[in-house]
Write an enzyme that holds these catalytic residues in place. Structure first.
Site: not given
Ligand code: PGA
Length: 249
Positions: A9, A165, A95, A97, A210, A11, A171
């Site tokens: 992903n 998640e 997601h 976000e 992460s 982003k 992140g």
């Molecule tokens: P990350 O993001 O691996 O940077 O923690 C995962 C995601 O948001 O799908």
């Protein structure tokens, strides 16, 4: 048997040029690439270029979002129909976000999932609790309602992938413990069986938050983990290839 699935992903990162540079570096680094189930979700503006550059591989094209109507006066939105026309195969929906910054509710997410399935797109449906929800012992309650509401009236479980998640692990560099992942994935698997019965067996449950080359071996060894959704580490060709080339693969 569910095949492990590795999803990048990206982003809101990478220009078209950077996306192509990534692919040129990444593709030769993955061992036995065509035997692996890999998807890349670039930003909308990179989808066409990435799609053309992975045509000769088995890497799947994935979008990070889609609207729930196929066309109309919805300034700034992208429809499932438009994505399908670009050979997109998967769409990430729900997601955290999008839930957090764009106020997506379970109801909107459910509409988006249905709209994607109608266009024969597969969906990577994201769920997960926030830190305060976990601290208040509400993890299962949240996962339960996200799954029930997000998957309401959905009849093609074979086109669904679920990504667990925990929001506090995205992140942040804070990975959920093996025990937390095991518990959550078992809960999700049971809930999917409750919703879809035997058909739930085909649904893959990914972990996200992460994920890195350092923790991939232990994450993939956890029961009911069928792959990973990777943000930060998927931006780097070496790191993402190391994740895919992990021990069990
Ligand atoms: P990350 O993001 O691996 O940077 O923690 C995962 C995601 O948001 O799908």
């Amino acid at each position: 048997m569910r095949r492990n699935f590795y999803v990048a992903n990206w982003k809101m990162y990478k220009t078209v040029k950077e996306a192509i540079e990534f692919l040129n570096a990444f593709i030769p680094l993955v061992k036995d690439i065509n035997a692996k189930d890999i998807a890349i979700a670039p930003s909308f503006v990179c989808i066409d270029a990435v799609g053309r550059n992975i045509k000769n591989t088995k890497i799947k094209l994935c979008a990070q979002n889609a609207f729930y109507e196929n066309q109309g006066a919805y300034t700034g939105e992208i429809s499932p129909l438009m994505l399908k026309a670009l050979d997109v195969e998967y769409v990430i929906i729900g997601h955290s976000e999008r839930r957090r910054y764009f106020n997506e509710t379970d109801e909107i997410i459910n509409k988006k999932i249905k709209a994607c399935l109608k266009e024969n797109l597969k969906v990577i449906f994201c769920i997960g609790e926030t830190l305060s929800e976990r601290e208040n012992n509400e993890t299962e309650k949240i996962l339960n309602s996200q799954l029930e509401n997000g998957l309401k009236e959905i009849e093609i479980p074979e086109s669904i992938v679920v990504a667990y998640e925990p929001v506090w692990a995205i992140g942040t560099g804070k990975v959920a413990s093996d025990e937390q992942i095991k518990e959550a994935h078992l809960f999700v698997r049971k809930k999917l069986e409750e919703i879809f019965g035997e058909k739930a067996q085909t649904i893959r449950i990914l972990y996200g938050g992460s994920v890195s080359p350092e923790n991939i071996d232990s994450i993939m060894a956890i029961e009911n983990v069928d792959g990973v959704l990777v943000g930060g580490a998927s931006l780097d060709p070496l790191k993402f290839s190391k994740i895919i080339n992990h021990k069990q693969n």
